[in-house]
Scaffold this active site. Sequence first.
Site, PDB file in Angstrom:
ATOM      1  N   CYS A 140      72.892 -59.903  21.524  1.00 58.80           N
ATOM      2  CA  CYS A 140      73.317 -61.215  21.004  1.00 58.80           C
ATOM      3  C   CYS A 140      72.153 -61.989  20.388  1.00 58.80           C
ATOM      4  CB  CYS A 140      73.941 -62.009  22.137  1.00 58.80           C
ATOM      5  SG  CYS A 140      72.969 -61.973  23.643  1.00 58.80           S
ATOM      6  N   HIS A 220      72.525 -69.181  24.307  1.00 54.70           N
ATOM      7  CA  HIS A 220      71.068 -69.184  24.255  1.00 54.70           C
ATOM      8  C   HIS A 220      70.661 -70.226  23.202  1.00 54.70           C
ATOM      9  CE1 HIS A 220      71.241 -65.222  26.209  1.00 54.70           C
ATOM     10  NE2 HIS A 220      71.936 -64.743  25.197  1.00 54.70           N
TER      11      HIS A 220
HETATM   12  N1  LIG Z   1      77.496 -60.437  28.188  1.00 53.92           N
HETATM   13  C1  LIG Z   1      76.673 -60.690  27.183  1.00 53.92           C
HETATM   14  O1  LIG Z   1      76.241 -61.829  27.006  1.00 53.92           O
HETATM   15  C2  LIG Z   1      76.277 -59.623  26.225  1.00 53.92           C
HETATM   16  C3  LIG Z   1      76.293 -58.301  26.580  1.00 53.92           C
HETATM   17  N2  LIG Z   1      75.872 -57.366  25.685  1.00 53.92           N
HETATM   18  C4  LIG Z   1      75.845 -55.957  26.049  1.00 53.92           C
HETATM   19  O2  LIG Z   1      77.191 -55.466  26.076  1.00 53.92           O
HETATM   20  C5  LIG Z   1      77.314 -54.447  27.075  1.00 53.92           C
HETATM   21  C6  LIG Z   1      78.424 -54.836  28.035  1.00 53.92           C
HETATM   22  O3  LIG Z   1      78.062 -56.040  28.686  1.00 53.92           O
HETATM   23  P1  LIG Z   1      79.153 -56.983  29.361  1.00 53.92           P
HETATM   24  O4  LIG Z   1      80.403 -56.991  28.571  1.00 53.92           O
HETATM   25  O5  LIG Z   1      78.465 -58.274  29.631  1.00 53.92           O
HETATM   26  O6  LIG Z   1      79.401 -56.221  30.733  1.00 53.92           O
HETATM   27  P2  LIG Z   1      80.507 -56.525  31.832  1.00 53.92           P
HETATM   28  O7  LIG Z   1      79.894 -56.201  33.138  1.00 53.92           O
HETATM   29  O8  LIG Z   1      81.123 -57.860  31.615  1.00 53.92           O
HETATM   30  O9  LIG Z   1      81.641 -55.447  31.517  1.00 53.92           O
HETATM   31  C7  LIG Z   1      81.441 -54.076  31.655  1.00 53.92           C
HETATM   32  C8  LIG Z   1      82.779 -53.356  31.671  1.00 53.92           C
HETATM   33  O10 LIG Z   1      82.533 -51.954  31.758  1.00 53.92           O
HETATM   34  C9  LIG Z   1      83.345 -51.398  32.807  1.00 53.92           C
HETATM   35  N3  LIG Z   1      82.648 -50.231  33.346  1.00 53.92           N
HETATM   36  C10 LIG Z   1      81.650 -50.197  34.219  1.00 53.92           C
HETATM   37  N4  LIG Z   1      81.238 -48.930  34.424  1.00 53.92           N
HETATM   38  C11 LIG Z   1      82.018 -48.159  33.655  1.00 53.92           C
HETATM   39  C12 LIG Z   1      82.113 -46.777  33.438  1.00 53.92           C
HETATM   40  N5  LIG Z   1      81.302 -45.922  34.049  1.00 53.92           N
HETATM   41  N6  LIG Z   1      83.065 -46.311  32.587  1.00 53.92           N
HETATM   42  C13 LIG Z   1      83.922 -47.178  31.974  1.00 53.92           C
HETATM   43  N7  LIG Z   1      83.853 -48.513  32.147  1.00 53.92           N
HETATM   44  C14 LIG Z   1      82.914 -48.988  32.971  1.00 53.92           C
HETATM   45  C15 LIG Z   1      83.526 -52.505  33.781  1.00 53.92           C
HETATM   46  O11 LIG Z   1      84.704 -52.284  34.514  1.00 53.92           O
HETATM   47  P3  LIG Z   1      84.793 -52.641  36.057  1.00 53.92           P
HETATM   48  O12 LIG Z   1      84.516 -54.114  36.157  1.00 53.92           O
HETATM   49  O13 LIG Z   1      86.188 -52.280  36.392  1.00 53.92           O
HETATM   50  O14 LIG Z   1      83.752 -51.791  36.719  1.00 53.92           O
HETATM   51  C16 LIG Z   1      83.678 -53.707  32.848  1.00 53.92           C
HETATM   52  O15 LIG Z   1      85.005 -53.785  32.379  1.00 53.92           O
HETATM   53  C17 LIG Z   1      75.918 -54.322  27.706  1.00 53.92           C
HETATM   54  O16 LIG Z   1      75.213 -53.329  26.985  1.00 53.92           O
HETATM   55  C18 LIG Z   1      75.301 -55.687  27.440  1.00 53.92           C
HETATM   56  O17 LIG Z   1      73.895 -55.661  27.437  1.00 53.92           O
HETATM   57  C19 LIG Z   1      75.510 -57.680  24.396  1.00 53.92           C
HETATM   58  C20 LIG Z   1      75.532 -58.979  23.986  1.00 53.92           C
HETATM   59  C21 LIG Z   1      75.843 -60.063  24.893  1.00 53.92           C
HETATM   60  O1  LIG Z   2      71.984 -59.088  25.130  1.00 50.62           O
HETATM   61  C1  LIG Z   2      71.815 -60.146  25.689  1.00 50.62           C
HETATM   62  O2  LIG Z   2      70.634 -60.818  25.737  1.00 50.62           O
HETATM   63  P1  LIG Z   2      69.238 -60.374  25.062  1.00 50.62           P
HETATM   64  O3  LIG Z   2      69.446 -60.506  23.560  1.00 50.62           O
HETATM   65  O4  LIG Z   2      68.287 -61.387  25.558  1.00 50.62           O
HETATM   66  O5  LIG Z   2      68.900 -58.960  25.450  1.00 50.62           O
HETATM   67  C2  LIG Z   2      72.942 -60.740  26.470  1.00 50.62           C
HETATM   68  O6  LIG Z   2      72.812 -62.141  26.620  1.00 50.62           O
HETATM   69  C3  LIG Z   2      73.023 -60.070  27.805  1.00 50.62           C
HETATM   70  O7  LIG Z   2      71.765 -60.043  28.353  1.00 50.62           O
HETATM   71  P2  LIG Z   2      71.539 -60.097  29.929  1.00 50.62           P
HETATM   72  O8  LIG Z   2      72.904 -59.983  30.586  1.00 50.62           O
HETATM   73  O9  LIG Z   2      70.644 -58.911  30.216  1.00 50.62           O
HETATM   74  O10 LIG Z   2      70.891 -61.412  30.198  1.00 50.62           O
END
Ligand SMILES: NC(=O)C1=CN([C@@H]2O[C@H](COP(=O)(O)OP(=O)(O)OC[C@H]3O[C@@H](n4cnc5c(N)ncnc54)[C@H](OP(=O)(O)O)[C@@H]3O)[C@@H](O)[C@H]2O)C=CC1
Ligand SMILES: O=C(OP(=O)(O)O)[C@H](O)COP(=O)(O)O
Length: 341
Positions: A140, A220
């Site tokens: 992000c 952020h």
């Molecule tokens: N949140 C943020 O601000 C941001 C996140 N990201 C990136 O996006 C990615 C996802 O983050 P985020 O959405 O926050 O994560 P979350 O923890 O919110 O969601 C992860 C999801 O993946 C599922 N999951 C976990 N393990 C497995 C598996 N082995 N197989 C299939 N599904 C699985 C979980 O299901 P269950 O809960 O049922 O285990 C859950 O639905 C990461 O790489 C993160 O760094 C990028 C930008 C911003």
């Molecule tokens: O990708 C993100 O942040 P980043 O650009 O600081 O790596 C998301 O905010 C999730 O990061 P975090 O859940 O590891 O704080």
Amino acid sequence: MIKVAINGFGTIGKRVADAVAAQPDMEVIGVSKTSVSAEAYIAKERGYPLYIADLSKRETFEKAGIEVAGDVEAMLKAADIVVDATPGGVGEKNRPIYERLGKKAIFQGGEDHEVAGFSFNAHANYKEAEKHQFARVVSCNSTGLVRIIHALDQAFGVARVRAVMVRRAADPDDVKRGPVDAIVLNPATIPSHHGPDVNTVLPHINIVTLAMIVPTTFMHMHSIQMDLKKETTREEVLKVFENHSRIGLVRKATGIKSNAQLREYTQDLGRPRTDLWENGVFEESVSILDGKEFYCFQAIHQEADVVPENIDCIRALMGTVKDPQESIRMTNEALGLVAIG
Ligand SMILES: NC(=O)C1=CN([C@@H]2O[C@H](COP(=O)(O)OP(=O)(O)OC[C@H]3O[C@@H](n4cnc5c(N)ncnc54)[C@H](OP(=O)(O)O)[C@@H]3O)[C@@H](O)[C@H]2O)C=CC1
Ligand SMILES: O=C(OP(=O)(O)O)[C@H](O)COP(=O)(O)O
């Protein structure tokens, strides 16, 4: 129609699923989870077939009233492309399955660049995607940086960037990380990972980033300084932002000077989940000193800004829409993304 599987239906996955469902050329063929939780009920409510990683848990899901369509492998086989939105590090473990099944896949910023070997941003490098099986939508913060740096680089040339990221501590629902009351240097070393991450998309940019985490959950805040190659004016820079479909301007007249007020604004605008998909550049902060020194503050909604990028990345990898601007237009129109300002 491009058949899209979303592996991981969490903060990012559920937003990408709704964004895919809104597109005229894509359909959600399934989403996945590992455990029963509120988001499993949302999948059911939306009508997305729910697949699970471990079929031995089928009974637990079904006892909770949630139908299981099959295992993750069955979901992948039915898909043209998978958006992997599993927690950081799980995508790397999933990559061999995508390779074995010959499926195109998009990873998120929690994975290292090397997991995909190609990092993506729609405005910056859309056309390079078609030759790849895998892509990674940068995180992000990096997405927000790439958008604004690329826009000014195209217009004036960017000689160097220095930026400080004030990062939200956790997502609003992420109770396991809180409560928190501190300003944490994350990392205490310089540079933070954001500058090198920007370089995975814009390798020629001289950038150093610093980062810290504060006790807030929605957005952020970036403090950015760039040295431009050509002299310009504040008005010309504002025009560049006004003409960019994913850079919004938080106008002075709104009185908004914080992430909290900006979130209230997106909520009042009726944005789904209050999502700010675009960069939120504070108009008042946009400054040009000595003709070439650019400064601004921008807000980045961590849960939202990567969502339209994932949608464009699907078309870019599939090669169905060749022109980046056309894909960006389609994505924005389907989402209702009209940049604020
Ligand atoms: N949140 C943020 O601000 C941001 C996140 N990201 C990136 O996006 C990615 C996802 O983050 P985020 O959405 O926050 O994560 P979350 O923890 O919110 O969601 C992860 C999801 O993946 C599922 N999951 C976990 N393990 C497995 C598996 N082995 N197989 C299939 N599904 C699985 C979980 O299901 P269950 O809960 O049922 O285990 C859950 O639905 C990461 O790489 C993160 O760094 C990028 C930008 C911003
Ligand atoms: O990708 C993100 O942040 P980043 O650009 O600081 O790596 C998301 O905010 C999730 O990061 P975090 O859940 O590891 O704080």
